[in-house]
Structures are given as structure tokens and as C-alpha cells.
Motif scaffolding. Structure first.
Motif, mmCIF file in Angstrom:
data_model
loop_
_atom_site.group_PDB
_atom_site.id
_atom_site.type_symbol
_atom_site.label_atom_id
_atom_site.label_comp_id
_atom_site.label_asym_id
_atom_site.label_seq_id
_atom_site.Cartn_x
_atom_site.Cartn_y
_atom_site.Cartn_z
ATOM 1 N N UNK A 1 0.826 -1.199 0.000
ATOM 2 C CA UNK A 1 0.000 0.000 0.000
ATOM 3 C C UNK A 1 0.868 1.260 0.000
ATOM 4 N N UNK A 2 1.835 1.216 0.901
ATOM 5 C CA UNK A 2 2.734 2.360 1.065
ATOM 6 C C UNK A 2 3.468 2.622 -0.245
ATOM 7 N N UNK A 3 3.942 1.525 -0.838
ATOM 8 C CA UNK A 3 4.676 1.677 -2.098
ATOM 9 C C UNK A 3 3.773 2.263 -3.183
ATOM 10 N N UNK A 4 2.559 1.758 -3.260
ATOM 11 C CA UNK A 4 1.640 2.273 -4.260
ATOM 12 C C UNK A 4 1.460 3.772 -4.104
ATOM 13 N N UNK A 5 1.423 4.198 -2.851
ATOM 14 C CA UNK A 5 1.189 5.612 -2.618
ATOM 15 C C UNK A 5 2.363 6.449 -3.109
ATOM 16 N N UNK A 6 3.609 6.005 -2.811
ATOM 17 C CA UNK A 6 4.734 6.847 -3.208
ATOM 18 C C UNK A 6 4.999 6.779 -4.707
ATOM 19 N N UNK A 7 4.563 5.695 -5.355
ATOM 20 C CA UNK A 7 4.775 5.636 -6.801
ATOM 21 C C UNK A 7 3.574 6.183 -7.544
ATOM 22 N N UNK A 8 2.651 6.709 -6.811
ATOM 23 C CA UNK A 8 1.403 7.173 -7.405
ATOM 24 C C UNK A 8 1.693 8.186 -8.507
ATOM 25 N N UNK A 9 1.069 7.986 -9.636
ATOM 26 C CA UNK A 9 1.267 8.931 -10.722
ATOM 27 C C UNK A 9 2.448 8.594 -11.598
ATOM 28 N N UNK A 10 3.388 7.928 -10.990
ATOM 29 C CA UNK A 10 4.548 7.578 -11.807
ATOM 30 C C UNK A 10 4.336 6.225 -12.465
ATOM 31 N N UNK A 11 4.839 6.079 -13.606
ATOM 32 C CA UNK A 11 4.677 4.782 -14.263
ATOM 33 C C UNK A 11 5.913 3.943 -14.071
ATOM 34 N N UNK A 12 5.703 2.784 -13.546
ATOM 35 C CA UNK A 12 6.832 1.877 -13.384
ATOM 36 C C UNK A 12 6.876 0.954 -14.582
ATOM 37 N N UNK A 13 8.065 0.667 -15.044
ATOM 38 C CA UNK A 13 8.124 -0.289 -16.139
ATOM 39 C C UNK A 13 7.831 -1.710 -15.638
ATOM 40 N N UNK A 14 7.160 -2.441 -16.434
ATOM 41 C CA UNK A 14 6.895 -3.871 -16.174
ATOM 42 C C UNK A 14 6.362 -4.151 -14.781
ATOM 43 N N UNK A 15 5.203 -3.742 -14.451
ATOM 44 C CA UNK A 15 4.618 -4.159 -13.164
ATOM 45 C C UNK A 15 3.299 -4.865 -13.422
ATOM 46 N N UNK A 16 3.095 -5.918 -12.668
ATOM 47 C CA UNK A 16 1.791 -6.589 -12.686
ATOM 48 C C UNK A 16 1.120 -6.293 -11.367
ATOM 49 N N UNK A 17 0.000 -5.685 -11.444
ATOM 50 C CA UNK A 17 -0.703 -5.382 -10.201
ATOM 51 C C UNK A 17 -1.764 -6.438 -9.963
ATOM 52 N N UNK A 18 -1.732 -6.995 -8.796
ATOM 53 C CA UNK A 18 -2.836 -7.903 -8.474
ATOM 54 C C UNK A 18 -3.876 -7.100 -7.723
ATOM 55 N N UNK A 19 -5.092 -7.279 -8.148
ATOM 56 C CA UNK A 19 -6.161 -6.572 -7.443
ATOM 57 C C UNK A 19 -7.070 -7.618 -6.818
ATOM 58 N N UNK A 20 -7.225 -7.563 -5.536
ATOM 59 C CA UNK A 20 -8.009 -8.583 -4.851
ATOM 60 C C UNK A 20 -9.416 -8.085 -4.614
ATOM 61 N N UNK A 21 -10.350 -9.032 -4.746
ATOM 62 C CA UNK A 21 -11.699 -8.683 -4.343
ATOM 63 C C UNK A 21 -12.279 -9.899 -3.635
ATOM 64 N N UNK A 22 -12.633 -9.737 -2.393
ATOM 65 C CA UNK A 22 -13.176 -10.855 -1.633
ATOM 66 C C UNK A 22 -14.682 -10.900 -1.826
ATOM 67 N N UNK A 23 -15.135 -11.885 -2.614
ATOM 68 C CA UNK A 23 -16.556 -11.980 -2.902
ATOM 69 C C UNK A 23 -17.317 -12.542 -1.698
ATOM 70 N N UNK A 24 -18.522 -12.151 -1.545
ATOM 71 C CA UNK A 24 -19.489 -12.665 -0.544
ATOM 72 C C UNK A 24 -19.128 -12.299 0.890
ATOM 73 N N UNK A 25 -17.835 -12.051 1.138
ATOM 74 C CA UNK A 25 -17.443 -11.734 2.507
ATOM 75 C C UNK A 25 -16.283 -10.753 2.427
ATOM 76 N N UNK A 26 -16.554 -9.546 1.959
ATOM 77 C CA UNK A 26 -15.473 -8.615 1.647
ATOM 78 C C UNK A 26 -14.602 -8.283 2.853
ATOM 79 N N UNK A 27 -15.178 -8.312 4.030
ATOM 80 C CA UNK A 27 -14.385 -7.999 5.215
ATOM 81 C C UNK A 27 -13.607 -9.201 5.736
ATOM 82 N N UNK A 28 -13.794 -10.350 5.111
ATOM 83 C CA UNK A 28 -13.184 -11.600 5.569
ATOM 84 C C UNK A 28 -13.558 -11.890 7.020
ATOM 85 N N UNK A 29 -14.830 -11.731 7.344
ATOM 86 C CA UNK A 29 -15.269 -11.980 8.710
ATOM 87 C C UNK A 29 -15.271 -13.477 8.983
#
Lengths: 308, 368
Positions: free
Chosen positions: B141-169
């Protein structure tokens, strides 16, 4: 065919092949309708096994039995409709009240307390003051009365009572037998087992049972009459030594402690005087001999001796 | 019919007059939901960690603040040497240590790369795993914030989405599990015991020498427990929705019907146990070890079945609770309909029929 209960050569074996216990070794008898028939014998004689076969709870290994004309194996459902059964152990619901127990058993037998109330009236009136009490909190005698009421609620044709007086005080026992006599008046056939020999005289006929075998079936009087030797009651100051000395005396068939006396069965050739002289010679004091009438217990002991 | 109703009434007397039975029947479900809901949870909160910051620059300071700000970590100690890290672990004071090497900020700025070391106490592997995941996510998270706006070469971003139980309760997974456990325990153990008790008390002897048919005895014994189980289903669902905020996403009617099916299956199983045992202890033992343990272990509620050895996976198929657990999770959490769980429903139904036939065949109309 008009006997209420017929047992023919009933055999029941428990346990594995290695340790077989034969509870019944070919038991046969017949009970006439309206009779009080006593099965008398000590613990482990096979009384309960016999009752369980007749009430369709157990299958006999050999032999046949009929209750009210129905076969205990084939027609078990018919028998379960018409007999009353009171097991040796108190088998009602301890957490239900007296009245709830009775109501429950009435409905199980498709009847109501009202329908045959005259049959149980005399008995039920004695426990009615406690009808809201839990059955588990009743005294032994009252439990017995309640169990009897429950077994009678559907006006059975044959009533099976397995040791109903075991663990009940003397007064309640007497009352219980009076109730049975009244039930007999109502035409109910009663099979009752007991380990108490003194209760034999209260039955119409008795079967003496020992080690799974019936030794004798007769009226109580007939059984007593079959005792053919003179019987003496003997006592002296030292009862223990007396028994030892009696056992040494060759002129006796048998001798055994009997309450405050020792009972002595004389051989035909022995006389009372002969025995008295022997005891005097052995130095017994306060010796007392008297001829007594044999009772069922004496007969039972005599039969046991001849059986072995 | 009067005979049958009178038998049912008698069963209710037995239940209501025994405080222990009442407690197990109605208290246990509530207690279990509350215990699982508040005390036992596989979420890790407020874990104590230590920080060894050898750089002490703006970048490390803000990273540490980020860690501290999350509800997962509490910085217990600031360390000064590497040696102290192991000492702290040995003392058991901390669950994880974060090591920030010298020149962290400068490296990040000038070489575009910096390293963070996460050291976790893996004597409890699950906790260690969870903690390092949380920490990695925060650092990411922290890294994403400091690189915000800048384009990094060759990055794969994984985006997670927790279905049915987003809070992982955790509650989302244990409510179905507790339902399976409670219904099984109440229905199977209690019914198994109730018939065996009649045998032990000698009352079965009297019942057998009466016109009542065995099938009526069996059904009359089961009815009160079925009714009480409905009360339990209701109370568990109410507690889940209003106390633990677990939603019922699917059809309530379907959920209740499936629960009744499972209840009946458990009842029949209990009856089957009672027909093959002669004492309350044995009945209890079989219910507990033969059913309760497999239910906890093999229903997928505590441990994922997919990770088990093949043999255990196969065995898990004969555990009724596994199927019910899948059904409840699907209907309650995912909100799907019968079309998604008909297979599981059919399996449960088959089990019910099987045990019913077995118990009627095994019911002894005599004493031996």
C-alpha cells in the motif's frame, strides 16, 4: 386348549458357545384360567427368563408356549394386546407423576383410566392421595401398587408379575397378596414369581423351580403332603455345635438351619428318642425336640437334595 | 393417534423436567454462537511486533506509522541491534519483527529499490502467515502511494476482491459450521440417548409388551427434538443476523427447509445409533467420537477439505454435516438457490432414507 398358559419344554440358553449358561432346561406346565399360579425358586433359577419368553420379550431356543391360545413367537402382537406385565425392576417413568404414568399407559393400551376403573379402584384409591407426586419419589410399596395399576389398566386376561414382592416390606407384601386374590375374583389369570417360599401357600398352585428345571408342580397342600418323612425342629444351647453334631448322626436324611431351630429329616428307622439320646450323649444342654409340619421351604430343600 | 400424541407429550415431560437436558438443548446453541462469535476467531488483531529501524529517515518513519495505524499491529518495542531481535522472540514478547536496513529511504529514492525484512514466529504457522500477509499488504500500500502517478516499467498489479465476505469476517464461515454442529449434536446425541434410556431404565420392557408399534415409538421420540431443533435454528439465525451481522443472502425458506432436512437426517442417525447400543454411555460415546469429531474435522468448517489427503477427502463424503455445511454456506452467504445445491440436498436425502431403513430393520421388537 382352554388353558390360559401352556409351556412345553422351554429351553433358553445365554452366552457364547464357550461359556454357555442354560437358564431354562426344558420347562413345561399349564395354567388354568382364573388361577393364581406361583413360580417359586431362588435368584438365578430362571424365573425372569421364563416370564420374558411368555410375555414375548425373548424367543425360546427350543419348545413352545401359548398364552390365551396364542403362540408366543408367531402371534406376539396379539399377546401384547391382552396381557399385563410387571417386570421385576420398577419400570415406570420416575420423572412422571403417579397420574401421568397411569394416563400414559392407559393411552398406550388404547383405553382410559375411567374405562376399567372398577378393576384398579381398590388399589388406586390407596395411592390417589399422592397422584401428583413423581413416581421416583414413592415408597417401595406404593411404587408396586402403581406398577400393578399400570399393568391392569387395560384389563388383561393374563397378568404376569415377576417378583412383585421383592424388596417390599412385610405389611405391603401382605396387602399385595390380598389385591391378587381380589383380582382373581375378577377372573384374571395370574402368574407370579417369588423367591419367598412362605408366599407359596397364597397361590392356587405352585411350580418349584431350581437351576432352570421345574422340580414339582402341585397345590401348596399337595407339595407339603408329598413330604413323606418325619420332620423335627431341634434346638439347644449351642446351636452351632448342634448342627455339627446333627450332621455327624447317621440316622438322618438331612439337617439344615431353619430360623431359630434346626430342621431335621429323620430316616424311617430313626426315632425321636434315639436322636435325643445321641444329643444327650454329645453333652448338649437345654435340648428341645418337637415334631413339626413341613412347609414349602422344607419341601424345596428336600427336592433340591434329590435333584442333585 | 391419541396413543401417539400421549407418547409425544410424555417425551416433552422428560425433556422439560430435566434441567441438564434443557440446558444442552437450548443453552448450548446460544453459547456456541457467542463463543465462536467473540472469543474464537482466526483473525489476528493487535499483535505485538518489534521494529529495528537502522535507517531512521522520513521513509521508515512513515512506514512504521502505517504499520502502527493498522488494527493488526502494535509496536511493542524499538530495537537497536540485530541481536535483540532473537532475544525478543525467545522472551515471547513479540510475534513479528520488522527490520528496516540502513539507508532505506536513500536506496528507495536513488536506486528505486529498498528492502524490508519481516521475521515472524512460525511456531504458530497460521499466525505467522497471517501477520506477514498483513504486513506485506501494508507495505505494498505504502509503495503504491509513493509511486502514485509515476509509471513503473513492467509491473503486474494484483487486485483482490473478496466476494461474498469482503471484510473476511470469520463469522461467515463458522455460523454455517455451528449450525451443522448444534443440530447434529442435539438431534443425534439426544435422540440416541432417549431411546437407550428406556432400555436402561427397564421401561422399554413394558413398552414392548404393549400394543404400540415400534415405528410409533421411534417417531414419537423424534418429534419433540425436531420441534426443539426448529427453535434452535431460529435462535441461531437470529443471533447471527442481529448479533454477528452475518446476512442471509439467499432464500430464508430454502435455508429453513434444508435445515429441517438435515435435522431429520440427524434424528434418524440418532435413532439408528440407539437401536444398535444398549447403554447411554455407549450411545454418547458413539455420538461424540463417531459423529461430533468427524463433523468438526471433516465438514470443511475448521479445516479446508481440499487440503486433506485423498483418503480423508473420501471419508468426508460420508459426513452428513459436510453436505449441510456446503448448503448453508451457499444459500446463506452466497445467496444461491436450490439449482446450485440440489446435488448436496439429494445426498442428504439419500443418507436420511438409508438410516431410516436401517433403523427400522434393526429395531428390536424383543429384548435380545
Amino acid at each position: 386348549m382352554n388353558a390360559a398358559v401352556i409351556a412345553q419344554n422351554l429351553v433358553k440358553t445365554y452366552g457364547t458357545k464357550k461359556e454357555e449358561v442354560q437358564a431354562l432346561k426344558g420347562v413345561s406346565f399349564e395354567v388354568a384360567p382364573g388361577e393364581i399360579f406361583g413360580i417359586i425358586g431362588p435368584d438365578g433359577a430362571g424365573k425372569t427368563s421364563l416370564f420374558r419368553i411368555l410375555t414375548t420379550l425373548l424367543l425360546p431356543d427350543e419348545g413352545q408356549a401359548q398364552v390365551d391360545g396364542f403362540d408366543v413367537v408367531k402371534d406376539y402382537e396379539a399377546i401384547r394386546h391382552r396381557v399385563g406385565y410387571m417386570p421385576g425392576r420398577f419400570s415406570l417413568y420416575q420423572d412422571l407423576s403417579v397420574e401421568e404414568n397411569l394416563k400414559f399407559f392407559a393411552s398406550i393400551f388404547h383405553t382410559t383410566i375411567r374405562e376399567h376403573y372398577e378393576l384398579i379402584k381398590d388399589i388406586y384409591e390407596q395411592i390417589e392421595p399422592f397422584k401428583d407426586r413423581r413416581a421416583g419419589k414413592l415408597s417401595g410399596g406404593m411404587k408396586q401398587k402403581l406398577a400393578l395399576c399400570c399393568a391392569l389398566i387395560h384389563r388383561p386376561t393374563v397378568l404376569f408379575l415377576d417378583e412383585p414382592t421383592t424388596g417390599v416390606d412385610a405389611v405391603s407384601r401382605k396387602e399385595f397378596w390380598e389385591m391378587l386374590r381380589n383380582l382373581k375374583q375378577q377372573g384374571i389369570t395370574i402368574l407370579v414369581s417369588t423367591p419367598y417360599m412362605d408366599e407359596a401357600s397364597l397361590c392356587d398352585r405352585v411350580a418349584l423351580i431350581q437351576n432352570g428345571e421345574i422340580m414339582s408342580i402341585d397345590t401348596p397342600e399337595g407339595i407339603v403332603r408329598s413330604f413323606e418323612h418325619p420332620l423335627l425342629a431341634v434346638r439347644a444351647a449351642n446351636m452351632f455345635r448342634l448342627l455339627k453334631d446333627l450332621q455327624q448322626f447317621p440316622g438322618l436324611l438331612d439337617t439344615y438351619p431353619f430360623g431359630e431351630y434346626h430342621h431335621v429329616v429323620l430316616k424311617p428307622e430313626t426315632t425321636e428318642q434315639g436322636l435325643y439320646a445321641y444329643l444327650q450323649q454329645k453333652g448338649h444342654t437345654e435340648t428341645k425336640l418337637q415334631q413339626v409340619e413341613p412347609n414349602v421351604e422344607d419341601c424345596f430343600i428336600a427336592l433340591m437334595k434329590t435333584a442333585t | 393417534m391419541k396413543q401417539f400424541l400421549s407418547f409425544v407429550r410424555k417425551e416433552f415431560y422428560h425433556i422439560f423436567r430435566d434441567a441438564r437436558t434443557m440446558l444442552i438443548l437450548l443453552g448450548m446453541p446460544v453459547a456456541q454462537i457467542i463463543i465462536f462469535g467473540f472469543a474464537l476467531t482466526n483473525e489476528v488483531k493487535n499483535s505485538r511486533i518489534a521494529v529495528l529501524d537502522m535507517s531512521k529517515d522520513a521513509a521508515t518513519a512513515s512506514l512504521i506509522t502505517e504499520l502502527e495505524a493498522s488494527r493488526y499491529f502494535e509496536v511493542e518495542k524499538r530495537l537497536h541491534t540485530y541481536k535483540e531481535v532473537e532475544e525478543e522472540f525467545k522472551l515471547g514478547n513479540i510475534k513479528m519483527a520488522v527490520v528496516l536496513p540502513q539507508n532505506f529511504g536513500a536506496d528507495l529514492l536513488h536506486f528505486n529499490t529498498a528492502q524490508v525484512q519481516l521475521i515472524a514466529d512460525a511456531s504458530d504457522p497460521n499466525v505467522a502467515n497471517t501477520l506477514t500477509n498483513y504486513a506485506s499488504a501494508i507495505i505494498q500500500d505504502y509503495q503504491n502511494r509513493i509511486t502514485d502517478g509515476r509509471r513503473l516499467p513492467y509491473t503486474i498489479k494484483t487486485e483482490l476482491r473478496m466476494l461474498y465476505n469482503p471484510q473476511m469476517e470469520g463469522a461467515y464461515s463458522f455460523v454455517p459450521g455451528v449450525m451443522a454442529m448444534v443440530l447434529l449434536l442435539v438431534c443425534t446425541m439426544m435422540t440416541a440417548i432417549t431411546i437407550v434410556r428406556e432400555k436402561e431404565m427397564g421401561t422399554m420392557e413394558v413398552l414392548l409388551v404393549s400394543p404400540i408399534q415400534p415405528i410409533k415409538i421411534i417417531v414419537a421420540k423424534a418429534v419433540p427434538y425436531l420441534l426443539l431443533s426448529m427453535v434452535n435454528i431460529a435462535s441461531i439465525l437470529l443471533l447471527s443476523v442481529f448479533l454477528l451481522d452475518v446476512p442471509i443472502n439467499g432464500s430464508l425458506v430454502l435455508l429453513v427447509l434444508e435445515s429441517i432436512l438435515f435435522t431429520v437426517t440427524s434424528l434418524v442417525l440418532g435413532l439408528f445409533i440407539s437401536t444398535i447400543t444398549d447403554s447411554q454411555q455407549v450411545a454418547m460415546f458413539i455420538s461424540l467420537t463417531g459423529l461430533f469429531m468427524p463433523t468438526v474435522m471433516l465438514s470443511g468448517f475448521m479445516f479446508p477439505i481440499e487440503n486433506m489427503p485423498r483418503v480423508l477427502q473420501l471419508i468426508s463424503n460420508i459426513v452428513p454435516a459436510k453436505w449441510y455445511y456446503i448448503i448453508v454456506r451457499s444459500v446463506m452467504i452466497k445467496g444461491v438457490g436450490l439449482e446450485a445445491v440440489w446435488k448436496e440436498t439429494l445426498v442428504l436425502f439419500g443418507m436420511m432414507v438409508f438410516f431410516l431403513i436401517m433403523s427400522i430393520r434393526k429395531f428390536k421388537i424383543r429384548l435380545a
